[in-house]
Design an enzyme around this catalytic site. Structure first.
Site, mmCIF file in Angstrom:
data_model
loop_
_atom_site.group_PDB
_atom_site.id
_atom_site.type_symbol
_atom_site.label_atom_id
_atom_site.label_comp_id
_atom_site.label_asym_id
_atom_site.label_seq_id
_atom_site.Cartn_x
_atom_site.Cartn_y
_atom_site.Cartn_z
ATOM 1 N N THR A 25 38.050 120.354 73.931
ATOM 2 C CA THR A 25 38.532 121.156 74.083
ATOM 3 C C THR A 25 38.450 122.393 73.273
ATOM 4 O O THR A 25 37.917 123.936 74.159
ATOM 5 C CB THR A 25 39.970 120.764 74.527
ATOM 6 O OG1 THR A 25 39.649 119.370 75.183
ATOM 7 C CG2 THR A 25 40.321 121.525 75.695
ATOM 8 N N VAL A 96 33.668 112.923 72.876
ATOM 9 C CA VAL A 96 32.822 112.956 73.559
ATOM 10 C C VAL A 96 32.774 114.042 73.919
ATOM 11 O O VAL A 96 33.518 114.862 73.805
ATOM 12 C CB VAL A 96 32.979 111.725 75.594
ATOM 13 C CG1 VAL A 96 34.395 112.714 75.560
ATOM 14 C CG2 VAL A 96 31.091 112.550 76.404
ATOM 15 N N ASN A 104 41.006 113.433 80.799
ATOM 16 C CA ASN A 104 42.667 114.138 81.477
ATOM 17 C C ASN A 104 42.299 113.503 82.774
ATOM 18 O O ASN A 104 41.560 113.294 83.712
ATOM 19 C CB ASN A 104 43.372 115.246 80.770
ATOM 20 C CG ASN A 104 42.301 116.464 80.786
ATOM 21 O OD1 ASN A 104 41.254 116.145 82.329
ATOM 22 N ND2 ASN A 104 42.042 117.606 80.576
ATOM 23 N N TRP A 540 49.707 111.511 76.952
ATOM 24 C CA TRP A 540 49.325 111.925 76.529
ATOM 25 C C TRP A 540 48.995 113.088 75.506
ATOM 26 O O TRP A 540 47.903 114.479 76.179
ATOM 27 C CB TRP A 540 47.638 111.309 76.904
ATOM 28 C CG TRP A 540 47.877 109.265 76.846
ATOM 29 C CD1 TRP A 540 48.019 108.827 76.355
ATOM 30 C CD2 TRP A 540 47.567 109.078 78.777
ATOM 31 N NE1 TRP A 540 47.807 107.614 76.750
ATOM 32 C CE2 TRP A 540 47.741 107.627 78.238
ATOM 33 C CE3 TRP A 540 47.578 109.690 79.500
ATOM 34 C CZ2 TRP A 540 47.593 107.132 80.049
ATOM 35 C CZ3 TRP A 540 46.924 108.870 80.504
ATOM 36 C CH2 TRP A 540 47.333 107.306 80.355
ATOM 37 N N HIS A 541 50.395 113.650 75.415
ATOM 38 C CA HIS A 541 50.334 115.032 75.370
ATOM 39 C C HIS A 541 50.401 115.250 73.765
ATOM 40 O O HIS A 541 51.446 116.435 73.182
ATOM 41 C CB HIS A 541 51.211 115.870 76.067
ATOM 42 C CG HIS A 541 50.716 116.052 77.464
ATOM 43 N ND1 HIS A 541 51.513 116.228 78.870
ATOM 44 C CD2 HIS A 541 49.525 115.500 77.886
ATOM 45 C CE1 HIS A 541 50.791 116.281 79.643
ATOM 46 N NE2 HIS A 541 49.929 115.178 79.119
ATOM 47 N N HIS A 586 51.480 119.802 81.525
ATOM 48 C CA HIS A 586 49.919 119.555 80.758
ATOM 49 C C HIS A 586 49.737 120.407 79.713
ATOM 50 O O HIS A 586 49.519 121.192 79.971
ATOM 51 C CB HIS A 586 49.317 118.444 81.564
ATOM 52 C CG HIS A 586 50.751 117.793 82.383
ATOM 53 N ND1 HIS A 586 50.108 116.446 82.754
ATOM 54 C CD2 HIS A 586 51.240 118.051 83.473
ATOM 55 C CE1 HIS A 586 50.539 116.192 83.805
ATOM 56 N NE2 HIS A 586 51.494 116.874 84.293
#
Length: 608
Positions: A25, A96, A104, A540-541, A586
């Protein structure tokens, strides 16, 4: 799209100015921005594959979740969590090109202005809301919604707060679950107002979320196809996939440690590659501290126990781990409703859904969970309940820590902050509830997510196990509901769970709900507490494991306000790990903004 191929042996022969560890990201943002200067040679090392346009599970919106636990997931796990009855939790992270932005659920939102101003308050100049807003806008091209559904689906936005020319494509979805039309009026009936400017510095209220989806293709927009793909042909940008970095190479020069290169493994062979200017570590909140420690940067006790030579003794590396935690309450709903789960259990529906998506970019495969609200505790927790929790927090946290003082202030003073997030959608999202698919029942899920956790954990390398094929084990220990202050999170989650039930028992949403399916309706309050312990999972943060030190510098953090690693020249960290405090949102939009700002700073420093 075929990624330009380069062999590992040819990659290491390049004369790089910058090497970026992690094509995820943040890493791909930095790579794209630095390589805009044709005089800079930029290299990216990514452990995963490219998979650009090759995996429907990445590209098709409604296939979110299909990649978790698969080949594009590092498949990390936590250590057994005593606060969760000894359970270990899966911790998906993207392996990836595009990183976790490829895995996400495509939610695109921002934290509160006070979230980022708190970073600045800690002494991290340039990281307040006003400083970051230009970079939020720079990262995106926001597509205004069609007028015909704007009012119907409550698709509001502030045009001064969004970007219209950035690489990431963001939009409101064109189709929604049947329950979405009931979401706003239900929360409005409970005194939660619709927020018509939820990207403008306050997310408090009920709103329909924007998604990182390109409305032209109805496909996921993420770091790989937004930042890398349009720039892949640049002669000064080189990407090597399948390259797992083991450590940063440090030299001792004039009494200082200097980052000079990277040691990595590709197809079982070991390589070293060098950069003349900087190494940028963008491996995420899990692997950025791991790679620092493997490189000799971390707490002496941790490194010595793992057999790593200590070069920079900084015990903050891998500490300060903060994560969002959530529960998923399941309700049986009207069986006549079209359910997003239906194509998963009916091959004919699955084929029909895929045909609709392929032919007209419409139908159930374009639907994402978009019914969201953020509320302060004071909206549903009385002062009589909140006061003892606040007093307990004040007696247990380190009041000499400015970061902990901010956590306490968020709890103790009524503020317009989204302390709890609720999301409702049709379908079963629980990892613990497994209904009988043959009974014909349909379900809806109410997610409850804690935004400002008191629990703080750590991520550290461990001594190699006998017979292990990995050079070092990794201990991911979020300490959910444990540690000095984790019990506060549990108290808060218990009280907030009651509001989740209240939402689902309020009209018009209650009109489609038959009964609570999980936990059982007959559960007593004490048993409900047990259920929370037994079913809490991560959202998942994870953030904070290479945090900005602010006023305390190396005593309290890992990087300075320009993201330079303390004690090492030529090394920066750019990803969610640099966030000193968790935010109410998020993460992906914030990570893109962090990376945009970081690239700008790197280029500024280059010209000084």
């Amino acid at each position: 799209m075929t990624t330009p191929h380069i062999s590992a042996s040819d990659f290491v022969k390049k004369s790089f100015d910058f090497l970026i560890i992690g094509g995820g990201t943040a890493g791909l943002v930095v790579a794209a921005r630095l390589s805009e200067n044709p005089n800079l040679i930029v290299g990216v090392l990514e452990a995963g594959s490219a998979s650009l346009g090759e995996d429907a599970n990445i590209d098709i919106p409604a296939y979110y979740g299909n990649t978790l636990g698969g080949k594009h997931d590092w498949q990390f796990e936590t250590t057994p969590q005593s606060g969760l009855g000894g359970r270990t939790l899966a911790w998906p992270r993207g392996k990836v090109l595009g990183g976790t932005s490829a895995l996400n659920f495509m939610t695109w939102n921002r934290g509160a202005q006070k979230d980022y101003d708190a970073w600045k308050e800690l002494g991290n100049e340039g990281w307040g809301w006003d400083d970051l807003l230009p970079f939020f806008k720079k990262s995106e091209t926001f597509h205004p919604p069609d007028e015909d559904i704007q009012k119907e689906a409550k698709l509001y936005y502030d045009p001064d707060a969004v970007g219209f020319s950035g690489p990431l494509q963001t939009s409101y979805m064109r189709e929604y679950s049947a329950s979405h039309a009931l979401w706003h009026p239900t929360l409005n009936a409970l005194g939660v107002q619709t927020n018509e400017a939820h990207l403008s510095g306050s997310n408090v209220g009920v709103w329909t979320t924007v998604c990182s989806v390109d409305p032209q293709t109805c496909g996921r927009s993420y770091a790989a196809n937004a930042y890398y793909q349009p720039n892949a042909s640049r002669s000064n940008l080189h990407l090597l996939t399948g390259a797992e970095v083991k450590k940063v190479l440090l030299n001792r020069e004039d009494g200082e440690w200097v980052a000079k290169g990277v040691h990595f493994v590709h197809d079982g062979d070991e390589f070293e590659v060098f950069a003349s200017r900087e190494i940028i570590l963008s491996a995420g909140s899990v692997q950025s501290p791991q790679i620092l420690e493997l490189s000799g940067i971390g707490g002496a006790a941790v490194l010595e126990r793992a057999g790593v030579l200590v070069k920079v003794d900084n015990p903050n590396v891998g500490e300060n781990l903060q994560d969002h935690i959530m529960t998923a309450m399941i309700f049986e709903v009207d069986p006549t409703l079209q359910n997003p789960d239906d194509p998963n259990t009916d091959p004919e529906l699955a084929a029909s859904a895929l045909n609709g998506y392929s032919s007209s970019k419409s139908g159930s495969l374009t639907i994402l969970p978009c019914s969201i609200c953020y509320v302060p505790f004071t909206h549903f927790v009385t002062p009589e309940i909140l006061s003892p929790i606040t007093s307990q927090a004040a007696s247990t946290i380190d009041t000499f820590s400015e970061a902990d003082s901010i956590r306490l202030r968020r709890l103790s003073h009524p503020q317009n902050l989204g302390q709890i997030e609720y999301i409702f959608d049709l379908g079963n999202w629980s990892t613990s509830f497994q209904p009988d698919p043959s009974d014909g029942r349909k379900y809806g899920t109410m997610l409850q997510i804690l935004q400002y956790p008191f629990s703080k954990g750590s991520i550290h390398i461990q001594p190699p196990e006998t017979g292990s094929t990995s050079p070092h084990n990794l201990a991911i220990d979020p300490q959910y509901y444990t540690g000095r202050t984790g019990h506060i999170d549990f108290e808060i989650m218990t009280h907030c769970q009651r509001f989740a039930e209240k939402i689902c028992s309020t009209k018009p949403l209650s009109n489609i709900i038959r009964s609570r399916a999980f936990p059982a309706p007959s559960l007593s309050d004490d048993k409900l507490k047990d259920w929370i312990l037994e079913t809490t999972i991560t959202d998942w943060h994870p953030v904070g494991t290479c945090a900005m030190g602010g006023k305390g510098g190396m005593k309290t953090g890992v990087v300075d306000e320009r993201l330079r690693v303390y004690g090492v020249k030529g090394l920066r960290v750019v990803d969610a790990s640099i966030m000193p405090l968790q935010i109410s949102a998020h993460l992906q939009a914030t990570v893109f903004a962090i990376a945009e700002k970081a690239a700008c700073m790197i280029l500024e420093d280059l010209n000084r």
